[in-house]
Motif scaffolding. Structure first.
Motif, PDB file in Angstrom:
ATOM      1  N   LEU A   9      -5.721  -3.931  -0.617  1.00 61.10           N
ATOM      2  CA  LEU A   9      -4.512  -3.796   0.241  1.00 61.10           C
ATOM      3  C   LEU A   9      -4.005  -2.393   0.183  1.00 61.10           C
ATOM      4  O   LEU A   9      -3.413  -1.978   1.151  1.00 61.10           O
ATOM      5  CB  LEU A   9      -3.439  -4.583  -0.298  1.00 61.10           C
ATOM      6  CG  LEU A   9      -3.705  -6.169  -0.283  1.00 61.10           C
ATOM      7  CD1 LEU A   9      -2.480  -6.907  -0.860  1.00 61.10           C
ATOM      8  CD2 LEU A   9      -4.104  -6.768   0.716  1.00 61.10           C
ATOM      9  N   GLY A  10      -4.038  -1.468  -1.043  1.00 62.40           N
ATOM     10  CA  GLY A  10      -3.961  -0.251  -0.902  1.00 62.40           C
ATOM     11  C   GLY A  10      -4.435   0.710   0.380  1.00 62.40           C
ATOM     12  O   GLY A  10      -3.539   1.397   0.635  1.00 62.40           O
ATOM     13  N   PRO A  11      -5.501   0.683   0.576  1.00 61.10           N
ATOM     14  CA  PRO A  11      -6.024   1.559   1.464  1.00 61.10           C
ATOM     15  C   PRO A  11      -5.251   1.488   2.873  1.00 61.10           C
ATOM     16  O   PRO A  11      -5.008   2.272   3.622  1.00 61.10           O
ATOM     17  CB  PRO A  11      -7.370   1.078   1.685  1.00 61.10           C
ATOM     18  CG  PRO A  11      -7.895   0.629   0.315  1.00 61.10           C
ATOM     19  CD  PRO A  11      -6.753  -0.019  -0.101  1.00 61.10           C
ATOM     20  N   TYR A  12      -4.893   0.195   3.134  1.00 58.81           N
ATOM     21  CA  TYR A  12      -4.038   0.108   4.715  1.00 58.81           C
ATOM     22  C   TYR A  12      -2.865   0.980   4.521  1.00 58.81           C
ATOM     23  O   TYR A  12      -2.431   1.611   5.594  1.00 58.81           O
ATOM     24  CB  TYR A  12      -3.689  -1.522   4.555  1.00 58.81           C
ATOM     25  CG  TYR A  12      -4.902  -2.582   5.138  1.00 58.81           C
ATOM     26  CD1 TYR A  12      -5.182  -2.456   6.382  1.00 58.81           C
ATOM     27  CD2 TYR A  12      -5.586  -3.266   4.168  1.00 58.81           C
ATOM     28  CE1 TYR A  12      -6.279  -3.677   6.700  1.00 58.81           C
ATOM     29  CE2 TYR A  12      -6.273  -4.210   4.390  1.00 58.81           C
ATOM     30  CZ  TYR A  12      -6.792  -4.203   5.514  1.00 58.81           C
ATOM     31  OH  TYR A  12      -7.639  -5.193   6.118  1.00 58.81           O
ATOM     32  N   ILE A  13      -2.079   0.795   3.371  1.00 60.54           N
ATOM     33  CA  ILE A  13      -0.981   1.448   3.401  1.00 60.54           C
ATOM     34  C   ILE A  13      -1.254   2.918   3.310  1.00 60.54           C
ATOM     35  O   ILE A  13      -0.497   3.940   4.128  1.00 60.54           O
ATOM     36  CB  ILE A  13      -0.295   1.008   1.966  1.00 60.54           C
ATOM     37  CG1 ILE A  13       0.164  -0.488   2.420  1.00 60.54           C
ATOM     38  CG2 ILE A  13       1.235   1.715   2.012  1.00 60.54           C
ATOM     39  CD1 ILE A  13       0.758  -1.343   1.340  1.00 60.54           C
ATOM     40  N   ARG A  14      -2.266   3.609   2.582  1.00 63.51           N
ATOM     41  CA  ARG A  14      -2.455   4.940   2.303  1.00 63.51           C
ATOM     42  C   ARG A  14      -2.680   5.649   3.410  1.00 63.51           C
ATOM     43  O   ARG A  14      -2.539   6.556   3.753  1.00 63.51           O
ATOM     44  CB  ARG A  14      -3.287   5.035   0.786  1.00 63.51           C
ATOM     45  CG  ARG A  14      -2.803   4.955  -0.268  1.00 63.51           C
ATOM     46  CD  ARG A  14      -3.480   5.330  -1.459  1.00 63.51           C
ATOM     47  NE  ARG A  14      -4.937   4.692  -1.385  1.00 63.51           N
ATOM     48  CZ  ARG A  14      -5.350   3.598  -2.322  1.00 63.51           C
ATOM     49  NH1 ARG A  14      -4.401   2.994  -2.741  1.00 63.51           N
ATOM     50  NH2 ARG A  14      -6.555   3.293  -1.837  1.00 63.51           N
TER      51      ARG A  14
END
Length: 125
Positions: free
Chosen positions: A61-66
């Motif tokens: 999920l982190g890559p979507y936000i970053r």
């Protein structure tokens, strides 16, 4: 001080709810993922630094936000789905739910504002 704790708990709960919708969006083609994950991140940034860091560092999920935080861009697919869902939902409300004309107009103006906001971001291909 009680008020602060209550708002913090509400933000944590809403962030979790938004996270659930974002995860569902990975599997459901009409439900956008990134906006819900961004909402979770914003809510948890204000309420729980630990949950915020967990979300940013999450393997999937982190890559979507970053990606959004670094590029300030929204993928074309997400833009199309988001704007389409906004218009479908708010036009339905304007035509079939609103009992007075000014409320229907308010729904349409809300759809215009949300669409303008989404489309104002750069498009990532």
């Amino acid at each position: 001080m009680l008020y602060f704790c209550d708002v913090k708990a509400i933000y944590i709960f809403l962030g979790g709810l938004s996270l659930g919708l974002g995860v569902a969006g990975i599997f459901l083609p009409l439900l956008p993922t990134t906006p819900f994950l961004l909402l979770s991140a914003a809510l948890w940034l204000r309420s729980s630094p630990r949950l915020y860091q967990w979300l940013l560092n999450h393997k999937r999920l982190g890559p979507y936000i970053r990606d959004f935080l670094e590029n300030k861009a929204i993928p074309l697919r997400v833009k199309v789905i988001s704007v389409s869902l906004v218009w479908i939902t708010l036009l339905y409300c304007a035509l079939f739910v609103a009992r007075v004309w000014w409320l229907g107009l308010l729904f349409v103006l809300l759809a215009v504002g949300i669409s303008w906001h989404i489309l104002s971001y750069k498009t990532r291909k």
